[in-house]
Every structure is written in structure tokens, then in C-alpha cells.
Design a protein around this motif. Sequence first.
Motif, mmCIF file in Angstrom:
data_model
loop_
_atom_site.group_PDB
_atom_site.id
_atom_site.type_symbol
_atom_site.label_atom_id
_atom_site.label_comp_id
_atom_site.label_asym_id
_atom_site.label_seq_id
_atom_site.Cartn_x
_atom_site.Cartn_y
_atom_site.Cartn_z
ATOM 1 N N THR A 1 23.758 10.508 -2.219
ATOM 2 C CA THR A 1 24.890 11.098 -1.510
ATOM 3 C C THR A 1 25.508 12.230 -2.329
ATOM 4 O O THR A 1 26.131 13.130 -1.781
ATOM 5 N N SER A 2 25.298 12.188 -3.652
ATOM 6 C CA SER A 2 25.892 13.188 -4.550
ATOM 7 C C SER A 2 25.057 14.462 -4.660
ATOM 8 O O SER A 2 25.375 15.351 -5.422
ATOM 9 N N ARG A 3 23.980 14.548 -3.893
ATOM 10 C CA ARG A 3 23.058 15.680 -4.071
ATOM 11 C C ARG A 3 23.716 17.016 -3.735
ATOM 12 O O ARG A 3 24.617 17.103 -2.911
ATOM 13 N N ASP A 4 23.198 18.062 -4.384
ATOM 14 C CA ASP A 4 23.599 19.419 -4.021
ATOM 15 C C ASP A 4 22.672 19.910 -2.909
ATOM 16 O O ASP A 4 21.495 19.566 -2.886
ATOM 17 N N PRO A 5 23.195 20.742 -2.010
ATOM 18 C CA PRO A 5 22.313 21.298 -0.975
ATOM 19 C C PRO A 5 21.255 22.200 -1.612
ATOM 20 O O PRO A 5 21.509 22.831 -2.642
ATOM 21 N N GLN B 1 16.675 11.419 -10.362
ATOM 22 C CA GLN B 1 16.643 12.623 -9.562
ATOM 23 C C GLN B 1 17.446 12.336 -8.289
ATOM 24 O O GLN B 1 17.690 11.185 -7.941
ATOM 25 N N ALA B 2 17.849 13.359 -7.585
ATOM 26 C CA ALA B 2 18.689 13.173 -6.403
ATOM 27 C C ALA B 2 17.872 12.776 -5.182
ATOM 28 O O ALA B 2 18.421 12.532 -4.115
ATOM 29 N N ASP C 1 23.887 5.393 -8.062
ATOM 30 C CA ASP C 1 23.670 4.135 -8.778
ATOM 31 C C ASP C 1 22.532 3.336 -8.152
ATOM 32 O O ASP C 1 21.691 2.772 -8.850
ATOM 33 N N ILE C 2 22.527 3.298 -6.828
ATOM 34 C CA ILE C 2 21.473 2.537 -6.148
ATOM 35 C C ILE C 2 20.136 3.251 -6.314
ATOM 36 O O ILE C 2 19.095 2.624 -6.525
ATOM 37 N N LEU C 3 20.152 4.565 -6.271
ATOM 38 C CA LEU C 3 18.909 5.319 -6.481
ATOM 39 C C LEU C 3 18.380 5.071 -7.902
ATOM 40 O O LEU C 3 17.163 4.927 -8.109
ATOM 41 N N ALA C 4 19.306 4.981 -8.868
ATOM 42 C CA ALA C 4 18.885 4.690 -10.246
ATOM 43 C C ALA C 4 18.242 3.312 -10.317
ATOM 44 O O ALA C 4 17.266 3.087 -11.031
ATOM 45 N N LYS C 5 18.794 2.375 -9.534
ATOM 46 C CA LYS C 5 18.240 1.021 -9.536
ATOM 47 C C LYS C 5 16.828 1.031 -8.924
ATOM 48 O O LYS C 5 15.928 0.324 -9.378
ATOM 49 N N ILE C 6 16.639 1.839 -7.911
ATOM 50 C CA ILE C 6 15.335 1.906 -7.237
ATOM 51 C C ILE C 6 14.279 2.510 -8.155
ATOM 52 O O ILE C 6 13.183 1.973 -8.290
ATOM 53 N N THR C 7 14.628 3.619 -8.807
ATOM 54 C CA THR C 7 13.605 4.318 -9.590
ATOM 55 C C THR C 7 13.539 3.822 -11.036
ATOM 56 O O THR C 7 12.613 4.170 -11.751
ATOM 57 N N GLY C 8 14.540 3.026 -11.453
ATOM 58 C CA GLY C 8 14.521 2.496 -12.801
ATOM 59 C C GLY C 8 14.806 3.535 -13.861
ATOM 60 O O GLY C 8 14.416 3.409 -15.004
ATOM 61 N N LYS C 9 15.465 4.592 -13.476
ATOM 62 C CA LYS C 9 15.721 5.690 -14.396
ATOM 63 C C LYS C 9 17.226 5.883 -14.523
ATOM 64 O O LYS C 9 17.930 5.905 -13.522
ATOM 65 N N ASP C 10 17.710 6.053 -15.752
ATOM 66 C CA ASP C 10 19.147 6.149 -15.949
ATOM 67 C C ASP C 10 19.745 7.376 -15.275
ATOM 68 O O ASP C 10 20.795 7.309 -14.660
ATOM 69 N N ASN C 11 19.062 8.507 -15.419
ATOM 70 C CA ASN C 11 19.541 9.715 -14.756
ATOM 71 C C ASN C 11 18.575 10.068 -13.626
ATOM 72 O O ASN C 11 17.705 10.905 -13.784
ATOM 73 N N LYS D 1 0.837 -1.217 0.000
ATOM 74 C CA LYS D 1 0.000 0.000 0.000
ATOM 75 C C LYS D 1 0.869 1.264 0.000
ATOM 76 O O LYS D 1 0.557 2.258 0.656
ATOM 77 N N ARG D 2 1.958 1.190 -0.722
ATOM 78 C CA ARG D 2 2.908 2.297 -0.803
ATOM 79 C C ARG D 2 3.291 2.526 -2.256
ATOM 80 O O ARG D 2 3.209 1.611 -3.057
ATOM 81 N N PHE D 3 3.725 3.741 -2.584
ATOM 82 C CA PHE D 3 4.228 4.003 -3.931
ATOM 83 C C PHE D 3 5.399 4.958 -3.887
ATOM 84 O O PHE D 3 5.672 5.599 -2.875
ATOM 85 N N LEU D 4 6.113 5.022 -5.010
ATOM 86 C CA LEU D 4 7.337 5.821 -5.138
ATOM 87 C C LEU D 4 7.075 7.095 -5.937
ATOM 88 O O LEU D 4 6.369 7.063 -6.940
ATOM 89 N N ALA D 5 7.674 8.180 -5.503
ATOM 90 C CA ALA D 5 7.672 9.398 -6.304
ATOM 91 C C ALA D 5 9.072 9.977 -6.239
ATOM 92 O O ALA D 5 9.789 9.783 -5.257
ATOM 93 N N GLU D 6 9.481 10.696 -7.269
ATOM 94 C CA GLU D 6 10.873 11.140 -7.329
ATOM 95 C C GLU D 6 10.980 12.594 -7.771
ATOM 96 O O GLU D 6 10.114 13.113 -8.472
ATOM 97 N N GLY D 7 12.030 13.218 -7.361
ATOM 98 C CA GLY D 7 12.303 14.579 -7.799
ATOM 99 C C GLY D 7 11.964 15.592 -6.717
ATOM 100 O O GLY D 7 10.946 15.501 -6.033
#
Lengths: 268, 268
Positions: free
Chosen positions: A58-62, A98-99, A86-96, A31-37
Motif C-alpha cells: 500500500t506504501s508503494r510509489d506510483p 520490494q514494493a 509489513d505483511i509483504l515483508a512476512k511473505i517474502t521473508g525480507k526485512d526491506n 506448482k507456483r513460485f514467488l518473485a519480487e521487485g
Amino acid sequence: MAARREITGFSNPTVKALRALREKKHRKAAKRFLAEGLRLLTDARECGHVPEVLVLATSRDPHPLLAELEAAVDTAGGEVIETSPDILAKITGKDNPQAVAGVFAEFDTSLAALDRTSADIWLVAQALRDPGNLGTMLRTGDAIGAGGLILIDDCADPFSVEAVRASMGAIFTQKLAQARWEDFEPWLRSGPGQLVAASLRDAQPYRGAPYAAPCFVMVGNESRGLPEEYELACDLRVTMPMKGRADSLNAAVAAAVLGYEVLNSLDR
Amino acid sequence: MAARREITGFSNPTVKALRALREKKHRKAAKRFLAEGLRLLTDARECGHVPEVLVLATSRDPHPLLAELEAAVDTAGGEVIETSPDILAKITGKDNPQAVAGVFAEFDTSLAALDRTSADIWLVAQALRDPGNLGTMLRTGDAIGAGGLILIDDCADPFSVEAVRASMGAIFTQKLAQARWEDFEPWLRSGPGQLVAASLRDAQPYRGAPYAAPCFVMVGNESRGLPEEYELACDLRVTMPMKGRADSLNAAVAAAVLGYEVLNSLDR
């Protein structure tokens, strides 16, 4: 600021659980979903939706909005996880990727939870199969000031990553309901409401048709359109000019062209 | 009826060559593209586009339109191949493939080949990245009686399987041009033409704006919109009501809402 958990391994169970949210069966079970950006998550926060889990690269800008987001998650007792891009890309399935991504509880999508008097326009989609079209309809609904989107019969999952992405945040600003036609029709007729469909059947020009609030603007399946029974149940059937060889528009396009016409008509 | 070649092996070189047309570099090298479905191929034929190679599933049902298509390919000296549904699925990359696919020569997409006086409306897309949006714009262009779609700067490939599919046959009914902005602007200004963009910059309401034929309706990239320079080069900047949190529409939706407004305005 609460402690942050850092995840470094692809095979970490949390990574697997988050990644599983890309599949419908796992979303339904959790009963959960993902959103990004950042922008989308900020829209969500400002509409009162704070993620239960916030995942940061970890690479995010403040960014001040990111700090506000983290603070909101802390206040709500949620969890903040840091991980590699890389792990975030694996989670969201997107090559680039969002942070930042968030895990949200799915909403109540019962018709009973809708207040039809809260808006002049509602969008309705029947058997819409394409999550991109679904998200685009949410986005259009936000733009025309609709109350929300009602999904009739077997539609794409509005909580899929693709639909959430295409909604550009409108998944959090628009109400969402899911119902079978047999339940939608009695609900609609239990209160005020004009059901309008784009149709070729005994239809009048969409321009200048007598729209009335609350106006329910309905489009059908991408290949088959609306079942005849549903069209006949409409208060108003309208048609858009079709000057070429085709006899139909993309479903999300039809909803937008008609939705803007209704907005212009009711706003007059 | 000419002889039919039957292909039974997945590793057959012809299968590989056809399948390769799903990739842009192979399309560009071969100057050929794939389209699928009896309706779409019939639209193509009726617009004078006969496939060079017609691929039929052995499982197909007989259909008079299919017979006409085969006859047209024979007359044009093309080749007809029969193969299994599995191999056809491999070629088109679709789980439930249509029973028929065709290979077409890519069209001339130079600006010089466009006759701007042949239609009152032209759609223009700048740096449009999504092939689904591109195909949807072609489909909308057909519906509003546009002359065609002009692709500015680096857009998705209009000959990709996804774009062709989303165009629902309009790839064959709409003219198509590809150009850099530096070439498009002088071409536009070398003859009659009003350039209109959906914009938030010094714009007037899209409803009732003074549209004039031939009207070039331009939308920008999905994420970034139009560059400021391009907006400033427009004869008219118009804005659609945005009642919600979002400040933009999906690019194909914006083109359709604006395109229908231009059609209604010029048809009056």
C-alpha cells in the motif's frame, strides 16, 4: 482497472498460502513460485511471464512500469492484492521488501522442451546445493547469451526465493531443465553438443581450447566437484590457472570464467 | 601434549564467548574471529596463523593433520578445548559442524601494511555487502595469484563466519586491507599501480585491454555498482560482453572474469 483485494491481517489464508511458497514442499504442491521487485517482474512480463497474483504494498510509489504490470495482470485475468509493507515483508521473508511481488506458475523443466540449437552455449550444474550459486549461474548465463541452465541430479530448487533473487530476473530469460545424469547423457548424445568440464583430470588449458557450439559448460557440486564418471564422459576437460593454495574456484565463478572464455572463443 | 579442557555445558561462559564471535560487535571488541574445518585450519597453520584457541569435537576421528594442529597450538601456548558436536554446532551456527574450529586474532588491515610490489594483481571491492561475495573474492584472489583484497568504504565484515567459510582458507593466504576511498586513492597514487574497473561508462572491451602490474581490479556494490567519481578516477575502464537483458554480473563473478583476464594478459 479490475477491483483490488486488500488484505490487512497477518493470519489471512492468502498471506499464509503466499508465505508457504518460500518452502519447497509447498512450491511443489502448488506448482507456483514467488518473485519480487519491479525490475524483475518487468523483465518477466517482457519475456511473456505475467504473474497469476500480483501483491502490491500500500506504501508503494506510483511508477509507469507498475501500471503496465497491473494492466498485464488484469488482461491475463490474474489477481491484484494490496497489503501493508509489513505483511509483504512476512511473505517474502525480507526485512526491506520490494514494493511488489508476484506469484508465477513453475515452468516446464523437461529436457525435451529444450531446443539446443537455439543457443551456442548452455550451462550445466551437477548437484549444485547453494541457491545463490544457482541464481548467479542463471544471471551469468543471461550475460553470456547462453540458452539456459541444465540442473543435473539433486540441485537446489531454482524456484526458491533465494535462487530467483540471485538470478536478477534471469530465471525468466534463461531456459531451465532438470534431469538425472542417466537421462541427460543420452539426451545430449542424441544431437549435436560438446560437453566441457572444468577439471584437474587430464585437462588442457581453458584458454584457447577447441570449444564448439552448442557447447555445454558443466560444473560440479560445491564440495565434491564432478563425479569421475561424468568428467570422463566430457568431450573436453579444461583447467584454469590456480596460482595459490586452493585447487578449485567457487562453482558459479568457475562457470562464469569458463563461460566467458567459450563466448570469446565462439564469437571470434 | 598439554592438558585439554573439556566443556560439557551449553551455558559455559567460554561457549558463550566463542559463540558471540559470530556477531560483529563482539568480534570487534575481542579482536578475534572464528574459522572452522581441518583443511582451513591447516591452510592457516601452513601460512603461519595458529589459533589461540582450538575447539575439537569429542566425536572427531584421529587425523595426522589434526595432531599437527594440536601440536602447533601447544607450541604457541594456545588452549585446546574438547566439547560435544552439539556444542560445537552451537558455536559455529552450522547444523553439521566440522570437527574442529579455531579462534584467531584479527589481522592488521591497514593499507600501510600492504606491499603492493609483492603481487601483480590486487582485488578491490567497494561497499560490498554480501559476506559470501567477499569470501568468494578472497578465494578467487588466491586462485589468480593476487596479493590480497582491499575493502573500500562500508563492506561486509571479512572476519564473519560466512566470509571466512566462503573464502575456503584464502582469508589466511590473501592480504586484507580496509580503507575509506579518501584514504585509498592517495595511497594508490603514492606508488605504482593501475586502477581498473568493470564499467559501462566510456569503457573499452575487457579482452585485450592494456593491463599493467601492479593492477588493482575494482568492483562495486551489489546493487549500485561503483560511484561515478570512483570510476572516473580509474586508469582503465573495461566492459564485459552482456548478451542478454541484464546489464551487470554478480560482483564476485565480475571480479573473477576480469581478474582471470588480467592474469592471462600479464602472464603472457
